[in-house]
Design a protein around this motif. Structure first.
Motif, PDB file in Angstrom:
ATOM      1  N   ARG A   1      99.428 -10.668  88.014  1.00 32.79           N
ATOM      2  CA  ARG A   1      99.893 -10.960  87.127  1.00 32.79           C
ATOM      3  C   ARG A   1     100.325 -10.640  85.850  1.00 32.79           C
ATOM      4  N   ALA A   2     101.180 -10.242  86.029  1.00 32.71           N
ATOM      5  CA  ALA A   2     101.732  -9.917  84.418  1.00 32.71           C
ATOM      6  C   ALA A   2     101.428 -10.837  83.185  1.00 32.71           C
TER       7      ALA A   2
ATOM      8  N   ILE B   1     102.935  -2.165  82.737  1.00 41.77           N
ATOM      9  CA  ILE B   1     103.186  -3.598  82.091  1.00 41.77           C
ATOM     10  C   ILE B   1     104.308  -3.656  80.405  1.00 41.77           C
ATOM     11  N   ASN B   2     105.779  -3.325  80.521  1.00 43.47           N
ATOM     12  CA  ASN B   2     105.969  -2.924  79.524  1.00 43.47           C
ATOM     13  C   ASN B   2     106.344  -4.156  79.323  1.00 43.47           C
TER      14      ASN B   2
ATOM     15  N   PHE C   1      99.483  -6.280  91.789  1.00 45.65           N
ATOM     16  CA  PHE C   1      99.644  -6.440  90.708  1.00 45.65           C
ATOM     17  C   PHE C   1     101.230  -6.764  90.655  1.00 45.65           C
ATOM     18  N   THR C   2     101.505  -8.012  90.075  1.00 44.66           N
ATOM     19  CA  THR C   2     102.875  -8.259  90.335  1.00 44.66           C
ATOM     20  C   THR C   2     103.654  -8.627  88.129  1.00 44.66           C
ATOM     21  N   LEU C   3     104.598  -8.090  88.424  1.00 46.58           N
ATOM     22  CA  LEU C   3     105.466  -8.644  86.992  1.00 46.58           C
ATOM     23  C   LEU C   3     106.394  -9.546  87.987  1.00 46.58           C
TER      24      LEU C   3
ATOM     25  N   TRP D   1     108.479  -8.589  81.750  1.00 46.81           N
ATOM     26  CA  TRP D   1     108.282  -7.526  82.003  1.00 46.81           C
ATOM     27  C   TRP D   1     108.926  -6.340  82.922  1.00 46.81           C
ATOM     28  N   ILE D   2     109.129  -5.069  82.353  1.00 47.19           N
ATOM     29  CA  ILE D   2     109.749  -3.864  83.196  1.00 47.19           C
ATOM     30  C   ILE D   2     108.329  -3.153  83.571  1.00 47.19           C
TER      31      ILE D   2
END
Length: 824
Positions: free
Chosen positions: A360-361, A808-809, A768-770, A802-803
């Motif tokens: 996760r982020a 990953i932003n 992988f998750t935001l 994050w978006i």
């Protein structure tokens, strides 16, 4: 007696009973003004704006030309009517409190328009837009349209102190921002997710008008977010299976007026904007309007070290009405931007999530506030859009409209981006075996553009008719369309260096202009050209037929001839041509006329594929266009005299003919099959309401289930990585003091929720998750006749979120902006 309904259904029935009981209570003892708007031949005019001068009370006429206005009290009012193609009309009407008065209007052909005169205070659902001439390519009220769309008007943008289309979209249900604008020619503007598919803002007033950088809201009258596959009326080149975004711009009007505003706030933000309108001759047949803005903001990550954005937007507009039948509009949009791209962090395609030691982020060892780059990595972006619209009323029942559009984008400069790579994968690239999960390195890269240009030309001819045939009302549009996309873009770049993540006192500013220039001088970077040229020739027709007073049906079809002249799309693309047919059907039944509408639709879009592929038998097979078919049904509500508007719908989209690689042959060539499928289904709610005087509510909820079917085993059965969060919600509640010494003083509060977003979702790589987020915003404002004071605070709780899709932003932390405007 015991109910046979289960508790959940019983609760639902009770809630619905109370809801409609409330609507009935709201409808009682109201002061109403009703009537009908027709042309000289007696034909009803739908979509005409009817408003009360000096108030916010207003509505649009329905399919029969009827309107109903709910007034706060009795008295004498000046009521005005306006409709594109007709002269404005005003009448003085006296209405007694608690009673209903009727006043009809007969409009004369002509196109002179007045600004909508409004003074805040009286009870009205001011955030609801009840009609559109663009969604169906004809004037059509929302209740008559079987398609779902959401409208974000300038009133809401002003109240929220919104300066960009990006921020405006947070008020559209089911729309989630996924990627910041890069400024690069050819893609540029922000990307969003709608109904499980990627969409961007490529349309302005219904025709091509893309902008590569952040799109300023200085000249935005309203934003229309049109849902679902919409190729029948809009084609496939500028839309997606999830829908489209259409920017409706401000138009000139007959009187002198406007405003200037200054704003400033967090992270060095400062902005100056202007909106000036003036007639240019004594007869007021020629009017000019200028909207413009200058905006500057530093990056919120390590302010002053690297990131900033400086944007200029200029939008002049000229309207000429030499006769009552003819209107000519000439418009331009000029955008200039110098910026450093937002910090995008990718996950390498050959890296497994299990190698990271986290999935996760919010678990990543990244510093949320750190900018991992230095100064000088800027990019110049330019967008110039030119438009012409010629509208001629052939007769009271038929109108011709011609659109000419030219959009040009240009970019040159750096495009920094990053890879978060695991220690295991990084060691393997150096032929070192490592088994301990972890991430301690960031790869810093650049993808620049050099003298990159994209040009879009569109010519569209519409013939609209509103007439009786065999006693039944028909509203028809016949269209011819030509669209040319001409790309001459060059991307180049690669990896510049590798740095430790979060090393104490590490100088991350070494990734800067000098370092990148030196790297390219030492070794010529690889280049990735895009030089495609595409022509699309189209014809379409649509008819809305009123079978009865309450039942209408829609049928439409498009024939599209796609001509790709070939070129380079990172690799050679052969020229090819394809023909596609896109039908559309809809039905609307209003069990309660002009209050409740039950609707259903079938909508279609397509995506042109390369001309051929190698199948499993080793034969070249002709590629068919990929297709998306949507079935949707729901209910639209416009209750309590228009004080409550809502849309609830359920949709099911099936994408077919997805081309997928199934293996390699002995010669090393890819073997493909065109049998892949994607499912996307869900439900959406859109609500605007004015439950009590001065209080306005906007809200939305969306659920989307997306799944790849019969495709690459790496993705099969999984939610696509571009589908965004399955659950989205938005809301905004505001109160404006309607009377007394503090009239015009108001407060607003709202926000957005998004559930977990799987940006990596592959069998080979993992998930992988935001993480989910809730972002809250607030505003306060004091609106006076000649001044407006406002302040807003975004991200009240300083949420870390994050978006992205495959990226990953990190998003901006808490910010405060104040503004003062002078109106004249």
């Amino acid at each position: 007696m015991t109910s046979s309904l289960p508790p959940s259904r019983l609760t639902t029935h009770v809630a619905l009973f109370l809801f409609f009981l409330l609507l009935g209570h709201l409808a009682q003892a109201q002061t109403l003004l009703t009537g009908r708007v027709t042309n000289a031949a007696g034909a009803p005019l739908s979509g005409a704006s009817v408003g009360v001068q000096g108030t916010n009370v207003g509505t649009d006429t329905d399919s029969n030309g009827d309107y109903t206005l709910t007034l706060s009290q009795g008295g004498t009012y000046v009521v005005g009517v306006r409709l594109l193609g007709y002269l404005n009309q005003e009448h003085r009407v006296t209405v007694k409190a608690g009673e209903k008065q009727t006043r009809n209007f007969i409009l004369v052909p002509g196109d002179r328009q007045l600004e909508e005169v409004t003074v805040q205070g009286d009870r009205t659902n001011k955030f609801s837009r009840k009609s559109s001439e663009y969604v169906g390519k004809m004037p059509l009220s929302n209740l008559e349209n079987p398609q779902v769309y959401a409208t974000v008007g300038k009133e809401l943008l002003t109240e929220q102190l919104v300066f960009s289309v990006d921020d405006a979209t947070r008020n559209a249900p089911g729309l989630q921002k996924m990627w910041e604008p890069t400024g690069r020619s050819g893609d540029g503007g922000s990307f969003y997710a709608s109904r499980g598919f990627v969409v961007s803002s490529q349309l302005r007033n219904g025709v091509a008008g893309g902008v590569t950088s952040t799109i300023d809201a200085a000249n935005l009258e309203k934003l229309e977010v049109i849902k679902g596959p919409s190729a029948t009326l809009y084609g496939s080149a500028l839309t997606s299976y999830g829908g489209l975004l259409n920017r409706v711009t401000k138009k000139p009007y007959e009187t002198f007026g406007g405003e200037v505003a200054l704003s400033a706030g967090s992270y060095g933000f400062h902005r100056a904007s202007v909106d000036v309108n003036t007639p240019l001759n004594s007869t007021k047949t020629l009017a000019f309007r200028l909207n413009g803005a200058y905006t500057y903001e530093d990056s919120w990550q390590n302010r002053g070290y690297a990131g900033f954005a400086k944007d200029i937007a200029i939008a002049p507009s000229l309207q000429f009405q030499p006769t009552d039948r003819l209107t000519i509009n000439l418009d331009a949009e000029v955008y200039r931007s110098t910026n450093v791209g937002k910090q995008l962090i990718y996950i390498p395609f050959d890296d497994k999530v299990e190698n990271f030691g986290f999935s996760r982020a919010d678990q990543a060892p990244l510093d949320y506030r750190q900018s991992y780059q230095g100064p000088g990595l800027t990019q110049d972006s330019r967008s110039t859009n030119l438009f012409a619209q010629v509208r001629y009323r052939i007769s009271p029942s038929f109108t011709s409209t011609t659109y000419l559009s030219s959009s040009r984008s240009y970019s040159q400069g750096r495009g920094p981006y990053f890879y978060m790579i695991s220690d295991i994968t990084l060691a393997a690239r150096d032929s070192i075996t490592l088994t301990t999960p972890g991430v301690s390195t960031l790869l810093r890269n650049d993808q620049s553009t050099r003298d990159s240009r994209r040009q879009t030309y569109q010519v569209q001819q519409l013939f609209n008719g509103d007439f009786q045939l065999a006693g039944l009302r028909n509203r028809v549009v016949l269209g011819l369309d030509f669209l040319r996309l001409d790309s001459n873009i060059e991307f180049f770049g690669g990896q510049i260096d590798a740095v430790p993540i979060n090393a104490l006192d590490y100088n991350y500013r070494t990734f800067n202009k000098s370092a990148v220039d030196a790297a390219y001088a030492a070794s010529t970077p690889p280049s990735y050209p895009v030089t495609t040229k595409i022509n699309t020739y189209s014809a379409f027709a649509s008819d809305v037929l009123n079978v009865t007073n309450k039942l209408s049906v829609l049928a439409a079809i498009r024939v599209d001839r796609y001509d790709n002249e070939g070129g380079l799309l990172y690799f050679p693309v052969n020229s090819y041509k394809q023909t596609a047919v896109s039908p559309k059907f809809g039905v609307v039944y209003q069990p309660v006329k002009d209050r409740v509408a039950l609707f259903a639709n079938y909508q279609n879009s397509f995506n042109n594929q390369n001309s051929s592929f190698l199948d499993a038998q080793g034969q070249l097979s002709v590629t068919k266009p990929e297709r998306a078919n949507q079935a949707e049904a729901g209910v639209k509500l416009d209750a309590a005299g228009g004080l409550i508007s809502a849309t609830v719908s359920y949709y099911d989209i099936r994408v077919q003919n997805v081309l997928r690689i199934v293996g390699m042959n002995e010669a090393g060539l890819a073997i493909s099959a065109q049998d892949g499928t994607q499912w996307s289904r869900g439900a959406e709610l859109n609500l605007t309401a004015n439950p009590v005087q001065g209080l306005n509510i906007v809200g939305g909820f969306a659920y989307n289930y997306s799944k790849a079917v019969d495709t690459d085993p790496n993705f099969n059965g999984r939610r696509p990585e571009t589908a965004s969060s399955p659950y989205l919600a938005n809301g905004w509640v505001s109160y404006r003091q309607p009377t007394g010494a503090l009239r015009g003083l108001g407060l607003g509060f709202g926000g957005n929720y998004a559930s977990d977003n799987k940006i990596v979702n592959k069998a080979s790589q993992g998930v992988f998750t935001l993480p989910s987020y809730t972002v809250l915003n607030a505003s306060a404002f004091y609106d006076l006749p000649h001044y407006r004071f406002a302040v807003k605070m975004d991200n009240l709780t300083n949420e870390h979120y994050w978006i992205g899709y495959t990226t990953i932003n990190a998003q901006k932390l808490r910010s405060i902006i104040g503004s003062i405007a002078y109106k004249f």
